[in-house]
Scaffold this active site. Structure first.
Site, PDB file in Angstrom:
ATOM      1  N   TYR A  11       0.792  -1.254  -0.064  1.00  0.00           N
ATOM      2  CA  TYR A  11      -0.012   0.121   0.030  1.00  0.00           C
ATOM      3  C   TYR A  11       0.564   1.269  -0.007  1.00  0.00           C
ATOM      4  CZ  TYR A  11      -3.492   3.323   2.266  1.00  0.00           C
ATOM      5  OH  TYR A  11      -4.155   4.506   2.567  1.00  0.00           O
ATOM      6  N   ARG A  35       2.088 -10.203   0.944  1.00  0.00           N
ATOM      7  CA  ARG A  35       0.905  -9.409   1.445  1.00  0.00           C
ATOM      8  C   ARG A  35      -0.182  -9.795   0.402  1.00  0.00           C
ATOM      9  NH1 ARG A  35      -2.781  -8.352   2.685  1.00  0.00           N
ATOM     10  NH2 ARG A  35      -3.846  -6.265   3.293  1.00  0.00           N
ATOM     11  N   ARG A 100       2.226  -5.672   8.562  1.00  0.00           N
ATOM     12  CA  ARG A 100       1.910  -4.532   9.372  1.00  0.00           C
ATOM     13  C   ARG A 100       0.470  -4.335   9.910  1.00  0.00           C
ATOM     14  NH1 ARG A 100      -2.894  -2.500   7.804  1.00  0.00           N
ATOM     15  NH2 ARG A 100      -3.113  -2.148   5.506  1.00  0.00           N
ATOM     16  N   THR A 144       6.198   3.107  13.789  1.00  0.00           N
ATOM     17  CA  THR A 144       4.752   3.352  13.891  1.00  0.00           C
ATOM     18  C   THR A 144       4.664   4.264  15.042  1.00  0.00           C
ATOM     19  OG1 THR A 144       2.698   2.352  14.534  1.00  0.00           O
ATOM     20  CG2 THR A 144       4.502   1.197  15.043  1.00  0.00           C
ATOM     21  N   SER A 179       0.482  -4.328  20.634  1.00  0.00           N
ATOM     22  CA  SER A 179       0.096  -5.524  20.039  1.00  0.00           C
ATOM     23  C   SER A 179       1.401  -6.471  19.771  1.00  0.00           C
ATOM     24  CB  SER A 179      -0.635  -5.534  18.592  1.00  0.00           C
ATOM     25  OG  SER A 179       0.070  -4.968  17.756  1.00  0.00           O
ATOM     26  N   TYR A 181       2.545  -6.984  16.872  1.00  0.00           N
ATOM     27  CA  TYR A 181       2.957  -6.336  15.639  1.00  0.00           C
ATOM     28  C   TYR A 181       3.612  -5.065  16.033  1.00  0.00           C
ATOM     29  CZ  TYR A 181       2.961  -2.515  12.400  1.00  0.00           C
ATOM     30  OH  TYR A 181       3.001  -1.154  11.783  1.00  0.00           O
ATOM     31  N   HIS A 182       3.042  -4.122  17.098  1.00  0.00           N
ATOM     32  CA  HIS A 182       3.815  -2.894  17.365  1.00  0.00           C
ATOM     33  C   HIS A 182       5.013  -3.225  18.087  1.00  0.00           C
ATOM     34  CE1 HIS A 182      -0.616  -1.322  16.471  1.00  0.00           C
ATOM     35  NE2 HIS A 182       0.347  -0.364  16.394  1.00  0.00           N
ATOM     36  N   LYS A 185       7.927  -3.537  16.109  1.00  0.00           N
ATOM     37  CA  LYS A 185       8.507  -2.309  15.511  1.00  0.00           C
ATOM     38  C   LYS A 185       9.488  -1.892  16.720  1.00  0.00           C
ATOM     39  CE  LYS A 185       6.336  -1.448  11.529  1.00  0.00           C
ATOM     40  NZ  LYS A 185       7.019  -1.427  10.339  1.00  0.00           N
ATOM     41  N   TYR A 255     -15.001   0.672  17.813  1.00  0.00           N
ATOM     42  CA  TYR A 255     -14.930  -0.365  18.944  1.00  0.00           C
ATOM     43  C   TYR A 255     -14.869   0.294  20.290  1.00  0.00           C
ATOM     44  CZ  TYR A 255     -12.721  -3.177  15.051  1.00  0.00           C
ATOM     45  OH  TYR A 255     -12.364  -3.947  14.023  1.00  0.00           O
TER      46      TYR A 255
HETATM   47  P1  NAD Z   1       1.420  -3.630   3.230  1.00  0.00           P
HETATM   48  O1  NAD Z   1       1.332  -4.848   3.891  1.00  0.00           O
HETATM   49  O2  NAD Z   1       0.563  -2.853   2.080  1.00  0.00           O
HETATM   50  O3  NAD Z   1       2.787  -3.688   2.328  1.00  0.00           O
HETATM   51  C1  NAD Z   1       4.096  -4.449   2.686  1.00  0.00           C
HETATM   52  C2  NAD Z   1       4.607  -4.928   1.733  1.00  0.00           C
HETATM   53  O4  NAD Z   1       5.775  -5.799   2.234  1.00  0.00           O
HETATM   54  C3  NAD Z   1       3.837  -6.074   0.918  1.00  0.00           C
HETATM   55  O5  NAD Z   1       3.766  -5.786  -0.356  1.00  0.00           O
HETATM   56  C4  NAD Z   1       4.616  -7.534   1.412  1.00  0.00           C
HETATM   57  O6  NAD Z   1       4.420  -8.377   0.354  1.00  0.00           O
HETATM   58  C5  NAD Z   1       5.997  -6.752   1.602  1.00  0.00           C
HETATM   59  N1  NAD Z   1       6.692  -7.936   2.571  1.00  0.00           N
HETATM   60  C6  NAD Z   1       6.314  -8.239   3.718  1.00  0.00           C
HETATM   61  N2  NAD Z   1       7.441  -8.947   4.233  1.00  0.00           N
HETATM   62  C7  NAD Z   1       7.958  -9.163   3.527  1.00  0.00           C
HETATM   63  C8  NAD Z   1       9.382 -10.084   3.454  1.00  0.00           C
HETATM   64  N3  NAD Z   1       9.900 -10.776   4.519  1.00  0.00           N
HETATM   65  N4  NAD Z   1      10.182  -9.787   2.219  1.00  0.00           N
HETATM   66  C9  NAD Z   1       9.789  -9.260   1.240  1.00  0.00           C
HETATM   67  N5  NAD Z   1       8.554  -8.519   1.147  1.00  0.00           N
HETATM   68  C10 NAD Z   1       7.768  -8.417   2.251  1.00  0.00           C
HETATM   69  O7  NAD Z   1       1.753  -2.541   4.453  1.00  0.00           O
HETATM   70  P2  NAD Z   1       1.674  -0.996   4.332  1.00  0.00           P
HETATM   71  O8  NAD Z   1       0.513  -0.470   4.679  1.00  0.00           O
HETATM   72  O9  NAD Z   1       2.197  -0.572   3.102  1.00  0.00           O
HETATM   73  O10 NAD Z   1       2.679  -0.556   5.185  1.00  0.00           O
HETATM   74  C11 NAD Z   1       4.222  -0.479   4.914  1.00  0.00           C
HETATM   75  C12 NAD Z   1       4.964  -0.075   6.305  1.00  0.00           C
HETATM   76  O11 NAD Z   1       4.598   0.989   6.791  1.00  0.00           O
HETATM   77  C13 NAD Z   1       5.063  -1.263   7.140  1.00  0.00           C
HETATM   78  O12 NAD Z   1       5.967  -1.436   7.832  1.00  0.00           O
HETATM   79  C14 NAD Z   1       4.004  -0.769   8.342  1.00  0.00           C
HETATM   80  O13 NAD Z   1       4.300  -1.174   9.568  1.00  0.00           O
HETATM   81  C15 NAD Z   1       4.374   0.923   8.204  1.00  0.00           C
HETATM   82  N6  NAD Z   1       3.043   1.667   8.310  1.00  0.00           N
HETATM   83  C16 NAD Z   1       1.789   1.480   7.695  1.00  0.00           C
HETATM   84  C17 NAD Z   1       0.768   2.234   8.186  1.00  0.00           C
HETATM   85  C18 NAD Z   1      -0.467   2.105   7.463  1.00  0.00           C
HETATM   86  O14 NAD Z   1      -1.534   2.629   8.071  1.00  0.00           O
HETATM   87  N7  NAD Z   1      -0.761   1.250   6.539  1.00  0.00           N
HETATM   88  C19 NAD Z   1       1.000   3.236   9.307  1.00  0.00           C
HETATM   89  C20 NAD Z   1       2.066   3.243  10.032  1.00  0.00           C
HETATM   90  C21 NAD Z   1       3.146   2.331   9.629  1.00  0.00           C
HETATM   91  N1  USQ Z   2     -10.893   0.741  15.337  1.00  0.00           N
HETATM   92  C1  USQ Z   2     -12.365   1.021  15.486  1.00  0.00           C
HETATM   93  N2  USQ Z   2     -13.051   0.038  14.493  1.00  0.00           N
HETATM   94  C2  USQ Z   2     -12.459  -0.353  13.580  1.00  0.00           C
HETATM   95  C3  USQ Z   2     -11.104  -0.456  13.250  1.00  0.00           C
HETATM   96  C4  USQ Z   2     -10.150   0.267  14.342  1.00  0.00           C
HETATM   97  O1  USQ Z   2     -12.690   1.423  16.442  1.00  0.00           O
HETATM   98  O2  USQ Z   2     -13.596  -0.977  12.615  1.00  0.00           O
HETATM   99  C5  USQ Z   2      -9.880   1.303  15.919  1.00  0.00           C
HETATM  100  C6  USQ Z   2      -9.017   0.596  16.812  1.00  0.00           C
HETATM  101  O3  USQ Z   2      -9.345  -0.215  17.871  1.00  0.00           O
HETATM  102  C7  USQ Z   2      -7.707   1.353  17.206  1.00  0.00           C
HETATM  103  C8  USQ Z   2      -7.973   2.621  15.931  1.00  0.00           C
HETATM  104  O4  USQ Z   2      -9.304   2.405  15.482  1.00  0.00           O
HETATM  105  O5  USQ Z   2      -7.998   2.155  18.258  1.00  0.00           O
HETATM  106  C9  USQ Z   2      -7.006   2.253  14.940  1.00  0.00           C
HETATM  107  O6  USQ Z   2      -7.038   1.086  14.582  1.00  0.00           O
HETATM  108  P1  USQ Z   2      -6.340   0.865  12.937  1.00  0.00           P
HETATM  109  O7  USQ Z   2      -6.829  -0.675  12.576  1.00  0.00           O
HETATM  110  O8  USQ Z   2      -6.934   1.615  12.139  1.00  0.00           O
HETATM  111  O9  USQ Z   2      -4.904   0.888  13.194  1.00  0.00           O
HETATM  112  P2  USQ Z   2      -3.808   0.225  13.937  1.00  0.00           P
HETATM  113  O10 USQ Z   2      -4.263  -1.051  14.443  1.00  0.00           O
HETATM  114  O11 USQ Z   2      -3.090   0.884  14.895  1.00  0.00           O
HETATM  115  O12 USQ Z   2      -2.621  -0.150  12.698  1.00  0.00           O
HETATM  116  C10 USQ Z   2      -2.434   0.758  11.672  1.00  0.00           C
HETATM  117  C11 USQ Z   2      -1.692   0.009  10.692  1.00  0.00           C
HETATM  118  C12 USQ Z   2      -0.194  -0.210  11.277  1.00  0.00           C
HETATM  119  C13 USQ Z   2       0.301   1.084  11.963  1.00  0.00           C
HETATM  120  C14 USQ Z   2      -0.471   1.659  12.847  1.00  0.00           C
HETATM  121  C15 USQ Z   2      -0.046   3.208  12.902  1.00  0.00           C
HETATM  122  O13 USQ Z   2      -2.236  -1.202  10.236  1.00  0.00           O
HETATM  123  O14 USQ Z   2       0.462  -0.617  10.169  1.00  0.00           O
HETATM  124  O15 USQ Z   2       1.562   0.628  12.612  1.00  0.00           O
HETATM  125  O16 USQ Z   2      -1.955   2.086  12.209  1.00  0.00           O
HETATM  126  S1  USQ Z   2      -0.543   3.655  14.831  1.00  0.00           S
HETATM  127  O17 USQ Z   2      -1.996   3.568  14.856  1.00  0.00           O
HETATM  128  O18 USQ Z   2      -0.142   5.148  14.933  1.00  0.00           O
HETATM  129  O19 USQ Z   2       0.172   2.760  15.698  1.00  0.00           O
END
Ligand code: NAD
Ligand code: USQ
Length: 399
Positions: A11, A35, A100, A144, A179, A181-182, A185, A255
């Site tokens: 993404y 992904r 992620r 994050t 989590s 996941y977090h 990071k 939620y």
């Molecule tokens: P995404 O899942 O859409 O993209 C991640 C990409 O990495 C995918 O294309 C996947 O195939 C690839 N990948 C994962 N593991 C791999 C591996 N071992 N080797 C090679 N490729 C691999 O995620 P995104 O939403 O684009 O997020 C990208 C980054 O940004 C992540 O590190 C995520 O934690 C961080 N981030 C995302 C958000 C969000 O809201 N989307 C918010 C904060 C941080």
């Molecule tokens: N939430 C709702 N309803 C929903 C989905 C989520 O109330 O249908 C709430 C969650 O409980 C949470 C908040 O919305 O309190 C955000 O949840 P989210 O799923 O949008 O985001 P999060 O799980 O925090 O993860 C996303 C990305 C992750 C990134 C993170 C940034 O998937 O990769 O690291 O946002 S942060 O939140 O700043 O950690």
């Protein structure tokens, strides 16, 4: 610059790769398509019909004359990663390639372990490959905001000045991730900081908030370049989910009380922030931390904004409060600094100005592809066991 985008089929990575290519940088994408496999595993699809990477790249080259090289492989495979770094010789590496989704990491033991191995080992391999073959290369790593949790004090950008028993030091800001996941990071951040300190690597850790939207100037060029727009309960982020729910008249899934406050940003700002970090690299030995978000909102505030935007296009949007599936504070203090990227020149897109165009209209456009069974949350933080069936029945069995 020569810039490698790890996770460039995802993404944020896809939007970033195109943006940087359009700006004239020489870009390579490194991805193993995991992904896309996780979508198959969960039985879900992105709202927008994304094309295979090879097709996307061909269309991009036809429109712009610019080639983006692709290296298909797993960053947890050191031989693959190090040979790719040697072959491409990047000046900057942007590392998005991680698992992620917080809910994915909370399905069961296997998914928790996978998430931490995938993320921590991938980043460690990258640090070793850079030290070995490109020690001058700038690592731009996606962290994050969730690393900090929701402390009852202001959140600083990475480091805090502390006075304790009459002595003063500047130390990493305390972490309280929510989590597995977090947590991955946080482990990454510690490893990156350590490697900058002992080997003189240069890194920028971008603590990004929740990203929304799918449109950037580059993906808008052709339908074949369209980006992901996830709305399922595992990978769908909250605002994207609310807009899709609104499009089909499904009550918005807030939620609990909905007082959870997070930092948010438009995908168009993600790509700009990453560019700003690349253009002004960290110094050798420096590990910078930028908080990468533009506005903060409570979940319930977002739901109300979607309700109002829906009204403008004739949608009757209701808001539901579901029992909270996550263990997180539902009402809390939140004030996170985020000035370093603004100081570098970021001009934020504001949600109030882009909610309709960037989100609601996309959700309505692809309404026929929406599967309502993906809305109710199943993954519950309290039910993480060895047995996945106690938390998410939809997951296929992969060995
Ligand atoms: P995404 O899942 O859409 O993209 C991640 C990409 O990495 C995918 O294309 C996947 O195939 C690839 N990948 C994962 N593991 C791999 C591996 N071992 N080797 C090679 N490729 C691999 O995620 P995104 O939403 O684009 O997020 C990208 C980054 O940004 C992540 O590190 C995520 O934690 C961080 N981030 C995302 C958000 C969000 O809201 N989307 C918010 C904060 C941080
Ligand atoms: N939430 C709702 N309803 C929903 C989905 C989520 O109330 O249908 C709430 C969650 O409980 C949470 C908040 O919305 O309190 C955000 O949840 P989210 O799923 O949008 O985001 P999060 O799980 O925090 O993860 C996303 C990305 C992750 C990134 C993170 C940034 O998937 O990769 O690291 O946002 S942060 O939140 O700043 O950690």
């Amino acid at each position: 610059m020569k810039i490698a985008v790890l996770g460039g089929d995802g993404y944020c990575g896809w939007a970033t790769a195109l943006y940087l290519s359009a700006k004239g940088h020489e870009v390579a994408i490194i991805d193993n398509f995991s992904r896309r496999l996780w979508d198959h595993e969960l039985g879900v699809e992105t709202l927008t019909p994304i094309r295979p990477l090879a097709e996307r790249l061909k269309v991009w080259q036809q429109h712009t004359g610019r080639a983006i090289e692709s290296f298909v492989g797993d960053v947890t495979d050191y031989d693959f990663l190090s040979s790719t770094i040697q072959a491409f010789e990047p000046e900057a590496v942007i590392h998005f390639a991680e698992q992620r989704a917080a809910p994915y990491s909370m399905i069961d033991r296997k998914h928790a372990v996978f998430t931490q191995v995938n993320n921590v080992v991938g980043t460690l391999n990258l640090l070793f490959a850079l030290r070995e073959y490109r020690p001058e290369c700038h690592l731009v790593k996606l962290g994050t905001m969730g690393e900090y949790g929701t402390p009852n004090i202001d959140i600083e950008e990475g480091y805090i000045s502390i006075e304790h028993n009459g002595r003063r030091d500047v130390l990493p800001f305390p972490k309280q991730p929510g989590s597995f996941y977090h947590l991955s990071k946080v482990h990454d951040s510690h490893n990156i900081m350590f490697c900058c300190r002992i080997w003189g690597l240069r890194a920028t850790d971008l603590n990004q908030g929740v990203v929304y939207g799918t449109l950037t100037d580059e993906v808008a060029i052709d339908e074949a370049l369209i980006n992901r727009f996830d709305y399922d309960e595992v990978f769908g982020t909250v605002l994207n989910r609310f807009c899709v729910q609104a499009a089909v008249g499904y009550p918005l899934t807030v939620y609990g009380k909905g007082g959870q406050t997070r930092g948010y940003l438009d995908l168009r700002d993600t790509v700009r922030c990453v560019e700003l970090a690349c253009l002004t690299p960290a110094k050798p030995g420096e590990c910078r931390v930028f908080n990468q978000f533009t506005e903060q909102f409570k979940v319930l505030e977002l739901a109300r904004m979607v309700q109002v935007a829906g009204k403008h296009i004739g949608l009757n949007v209701e808001i539901d409060h579901l029992p909270a599936p996550r263990v997180e504070a539902e009402e809390h203090y939140y004030n996170a600094k985020h000035s370093k990227l603004i100081d570098l020149g970021l001009q934020p897109h504001l949600l109030s100005e882009s909610l309709l165009d960037s989100l609601m209209n996309i959700a309505v456009k692809y309404r026929d592809r929406i599967d309502e069974s993906l809305f109710p949350p199943q993954v519950n933080w309290r039910n993480v066991h060895n047995d996945r069936k106690r938390n998410l029945r939809r997951v296929a069995t992969f060995s």
